[in-house]
Design a protein around this motif. Structure first.
Motif, PDB file in Angstrom:
ATOM      1  N   ALA A   1       0.855  -1.179   0.000  1.00  0.00           N
ATOM      2  CA  ALA A   1       0.000   0.000   0.000  1.00  0.00           C
ATOM      3  C   ALA A   1       0.898   1.238   0.000  1.00  0.00           C
ATOM      4  O   ALA A   1       2.034   1.183   0.472  1.00  0.00           O
ATOM      5  CB  ALA A   1      -0.895   0.003   1.240  1.00  0.00           C
ATOM      6  N   PRO A   2       0.395   2.355  -0.512  1.00  0.00           N
ATOM      7  CA  PRO A   2       1.193   3.582  -0.466  1.00  0.00           C
ATOM      8  C   PRO A   2       1.473   3.994   0.985  1.00  0.00           C
ATOM      9  O   PRO A   2       0.764   3.587   1.903  1.00  0.00           O
ATOM     10  CB  PRO A   2       0.298   4.627  -1.153  1.00  0.00           C
ATOM     11  N   ALA A   3       2.480   4.810   1.154  1.00  0.00           N
ATOM     12  CA  ALA A   3       2.787   5.362   2.481  1.00  0.00           C
ATOM     13  C   ALA A   3       1.803   6.481   2.788  1.00  0.00           C
ATOM     14  O   ALA A   3       1.445   7.280   1.911  1.00  0.00           O
ATOM     15  CB  ALA A   3       4.216   5.880   2.508  1.00  0.00           C
ATOM     16  N   SER A   4       1.358   6.552   4.035  1.00  0.00           N
ATOM     17  CA  SER A   4       0.433   7.613   4.451  1.00  0.00           C
ATOM     18  C   SER A   4       1.105   8.978   4.350  1.00  0.00           C
ATOM     19  O   SER A   4       2.325   9.096   4.468  1.00  0.00           O
ATOM     20  CB  SER A   4      -0.038   7.368   5.881  1.00  0.00           C
ATOM     21  N   THR A   5       0.267   9.976   4.120  1.00  0.00           N
ATOM     22  CA  THR A   5       0.732  11.364   4.066  1.00  0.00           C
ATOM     23  C   THR A   5      -0.062  12.167   5.086  1.00  0.00           C
ATOM     24  O   THR A   5      -0.914  11.617   5.792  1.00  0.00           O
ATOM     25  CB  THR A   5       0.517  11.960   2.662  1.00  0.00           C
ATOM     26  N   GLU A   6       0.162  13.466   5.138  1.00  0.00           N
ATOM     27  CA  GLU A   6      -0.602  14.310   6.053  1.00  0.00           C
ATOM     28  C   GLU A   6      -2.075  14.354   5.678  1.00  0.00           C
ATOM     29  O   GLU A   6      -2.933  14.514   6.530  1.00  0.00           O
ATOM     30  CB  GLU A   6      -0.028  15.732   6.074  1.00  0.00           C
ATOM     31  N   SER A   7      -2.384  14.193   4.383  1.00  0.00           N
ATOM     32  CA  SER A   7      -3.768  14.323   3.935  1.00  0.00           C
ATOM     33  C   SER A   7      -4.481  12.997   3.660  1.00  0.00           C
ATOM     34  O   SER A   7      -5.699  12.968   3.570  1.00  0.00           O
ATOM     35  CB  SER A   7      -3.843  15.203   2.692  1.00  0.00           C
ATOM     36  N   VAL A   8      -3.734  11.903   3.520  1.00  0.00           N
ATOM     37  CA  VAL A   8      -4.344  10.607   3.230  1.00  0.00           C
ATOM     38  C   VAL A   8      -3.663   9.528   4.077  1.00  0.00           C
ATOM     39  O   VAL A   8      -2.437   9.435   4.112  1.00  0.00           O
ATOM     40  CB  VAL A   8      -4.226  10.231   1.737  1.00  0.00           C
ATOM     41  N   ARG A   9      -4.505   8.715   4.733  1.00  0.00           N
ATOM     42  CA  ARG A   9      -3.989   7.613   5.545  1.00  0.00           C
ATOM     43  C   ARG A   9      -4.293   6.303   4.828  1.00  0.00           C
ATOM     44  O   ARG A   9      -5.402   6.092   4.336  1.00  0.00           O
ATOM     45  CB  ARG A   9      -4.640   7.620   6.925  1.00  0.00           C
ATOM     46  N   TYR A  10      -3.311   5.412   4.771  1.00  0.00           N
ATOM     47  CA  TYR A  10      -3.463   4.111   4.133  1.00  0.00           C
ATOM     48  C   TYR A  10      -3.263   3.012   5.173  1.00  0.00           C
ATOM     49  O   TYR A  10      -2.311   3.068   5.946  1.00  0.00           O
ATOM     50  CB  TYR A  10      -2.446   3.932   3.003  1.00  0.00           C
ATOM     51  N   GLU A  11      -4.161   2.023   5.146  1.00  0.00           N
ATOM     52  CA  GLU A  11      -4.087   0.901   6.080  1.00  0.00           C
ATOM     53  C   GLU A  11      -4.185  -0.392   5.276  1.00  0.00           C
ATOM     54  O   GLU A  11      -5.189  -0.652   4.616  1.00  0.00           O
ATOM     55  CB  GLU A  11      -5.259   0.984   7.066  1.00  0.00           C
ATOM     56  N   THR A  12      -3.140  -1.210   5.329  1.00  0.00           N
ATOM     57  CA  THR A  12      -3.143  -2.479   4.604  1.00  0.00           C
ATOM     58  C   THR A  12      -4.150  -3.430   5.229  1.00  0.00           C
ATOM     59  O   THR A  12      -4.172  -3.612   6.444  1.00  0.00           O
ATOM     60  CB  THR A  12      -1.736  -3.108   4.609  1.00  0.00           C
ATOM     61  N   LEU A  13      -4.984  -4.051   4.391  1.00  0.00           N
ATOM     62  CA  LEU A  13      -6.019  -4.981   4.850  1.00  0.00           C
ATOM     63  C   LEU A  13      -5.688  -6.432   4.497  1.00  0.00           C
ATOM     64  O   LEU A  13      -6.051  -7.340   5.246  1.00  0.00           O
ATOM     65  CB  LEU A  13      -7.369  -4.602   4.244  1.00  0.00           C
ATOM     66  N   ALA A  14      -5.041  -6.663   3.349  1.00  0.00           N
ATOM     67  CA  ALA A  14      -4.718  -8.037   2.937  1.00  0.00           C
ATOM     68  C   ALA A  14      -3.678  -8.000   1.834  1.00  0.00           C
ATOM     69  O   ALA A  14      -3.538  -7.008   1.111  1.00  0.00           O
ATOM     70  CB  ALA A  14      -5.965  -8.758   2.454  1.00  0.00           C
ATOM     71  N   TYR A  15      -2.975  -9.121   1.710  1.00  0.00           N
ATOM     72  CA  TYR A  15      -1.955  -9.290   0.677  1.00  0.00           C
ATOM     73  C   TYR A  15      -2.070 -10.712   0.144  1.00  0.00           C
ATOM     74  O   TYR A  15      -2.341 -11.652   0.901  1.00  0.00           O
ATOM     75  CB  TYR A  15      -0.559  -9.069   1.270  1.00  0.00           C
ATOM     76  N   LEU A  16      -1.861 -10.869  -1.160  1.00  0.00           N
ATOM     77  CA  LEU A  16      -1.909 -12.188  -1.784  1.00  0.00           C
ATOM     78  C   LEU A  16      -0.937 -12.196  -2.951  1.00  0.00           C
ATOM     79  O   LEU A  16      -0.878 -11.232  -3.722  1.00  0.00           O
ATOM     80  CB  LEU A  16      -3.326 -12.477  -2.286  1.00  0.00           C
ATOM     81  N   ASP A  17      -0.165 -13.286  -3.075  1.00  0.00           N
ATOM     82  CA  ASP A  17       0.664 -13.435  -4.269  1.00  0.00           C
ATOM     83  C   ASP A  17       0.530 -14.850  -4.800  1.00  0.00           C
ATOM     84  O   ASP A  17       0.114 -15.761  -4.090  1.00  0.00           O
ATOM     85  CB  ASP A  17       2.119 -13.043  -4.033  1.00  0.00           C
ATOM     86  N   ALA A  18       0.842 -15.004  -6.072  1.00  0.00           N
ATOM     87  CA  ALA A  18       0.751 -16.303  -6.740  1.00  0.00           C
ATOM     88  C   ALA A  18       1.732 -16.293  -7.908  1.00  0.00           C
ATOM     89  O   ALA A  18       2.110 -15.235  -8.409  1.00  0.00           O
ATOM     90  CB  ALA A  18      -0.669 -16.555  -7.236  1.00  0.00           C
ATOM     91  N   TYR A  19       2.096 -17.494  -8.334  1.00  0.00           N
ATOM     92  CA  TYR A  19       3.089 -17.660  -9.400  1.00  0.00           C
ATOM     93  C   TYR A  19       2.456 -18.319 -10.617  1.00  0.00           C
ATOM     94  O   TYR A  19       1.775 -19.334 -10.485  1.00  0.00           O
ATOM     95  CB  TYR A  19       4.241 -18.523  -8.874  1.00  0.00           C
ATOM     96  N   ASP A  20       2.684 -17.732 -11.791  1.00  0.00           N
ATOM     97  CA  ASP A  20       2.241 -18.316 -13.047  1.00  0.00           C
ATOM     98  C   ASP A  20       3.474 -18.924 -13.721  1.00  0.00           C
ATOM     99  O   ASP A  20       4.379 -18.202 -14.165  1.00  0.00           O
ATOM    100  CB  ASP A  20       1.606 -17.260 -13.958  1.00  0.00           C
ATOM    101  N   ALA A  21       3.515 -20.275 -13.776  1.00  0.00           N
ATOM    102  CA  ALA A  21       4.690 -20.969 -14.307  1.00  0.00           C
ATOM    103  C   ALA A  21       4.832 -20.804 -15.817  1.00  0.00           C
ATOM    104  O   ALA A  21       5.951 -20.815 -16.340  1.00  0.00           O
ATOM    105  CB  ALA A  21       4.634 -22.448 -13.944  1.00  0.00           C
TER     106      ALA A  21
END
Length: 142
Positions: A12-32
Motif C-alpha cells: 500500500a502507499p505510504a500515508s501522508t498528512e492528507s491521506v492515511r493508508y491501512e493495509t487490509l490483505a496481501y496475496l501473491d501467486a506464481y504463473d509458471a
C-alpha cells in the motif's frame, strides 16, 4: 535455521498528512507459464475529511476501487437476489484455452457487505490450472 525474510511484491502507499493508508490483505501467486509473480494488496484509503474507500492494487493487472455507497447498493441488490457474493473491479475468467482466474468478490450478509475476497488461480508449467489461492478480510465498519 533460515533468516531470510520475504518482502511483499507490492505494498500500500505510504500515508501522508492528507491521506492515511491501512493495509487490509496481501496475496501473491506464481504463473509458471509466464514465469511471473502476481501480487495483490488491498488497503483502506481515508482522506483528511474522513471519507474512505478500499483499493486493490495489482502488480500485473488492473485493480479495483470499492466506494462504500456503491458497494452498499450492490450488496443490497445481491442480497435481494439471494446471492452470497458479487464480483467488483477487474476480473479474468477462465476459458478452455486459459485456466487463469482472478476475481475480487464482495461477500454479502443480510444485504450488506461483509467481506472482500481476492481469489487467484494461475497456471502450472503444463498450462493446467494451478492451485487456487484466496484471502478474505472484513468489510470495514463505518
Amino acid at each position: 535455521m533460515s533468516t531470510i525474510t520475504t518482502k511483499p511484491l507490492i505494498e500500500a502507499p505510504a500515508s501522508t498528512e492528507s491521506v492515511r493508508y491501512e493495509t487490509l490483505a496481501y496475496l501473491d501467486a506464481y504463473d509458471a507459464v509466464l514465469n511471473c509473480d502476481y501480487a495483490f494488496v488491498a488497503y483502506r484509503e481515508t482522506d483528511s475529511g474522513g471519507a474512505w474507500r478500499i483499493r486493490i492494487r495489482s502488480s500485473q493487472t488492473a485493480g479495483a476501487v470499492f466506494e462504500p455507497l456503491m458497494i452498499s447498493m450492490q450488496a443490497r441488490s445481491t442480497g435481494a437476489q439471494g446471492k452470497p457474493w458479487f464480483m467488483w473491479g477487474y476480473n479474468f475468467e477462465p476459458s478452455a484455452s486459459d485456466p487463469r482466474q482472478i476475481e475480487f468478490r464482495v461477500h454479502v450478509a443480510g444485504g450488506k457487505p461483509a467481506e472482500v475476497e481476492m481469489l487467484v488461480r494461475l497456471r502450472n508449467f503444463d498450462h493446467t490450472a494451478g492451485e487456487a489461492r484466496s484471502v478474505r478480510f472484513p468489510w470495514p465498519k463505518e
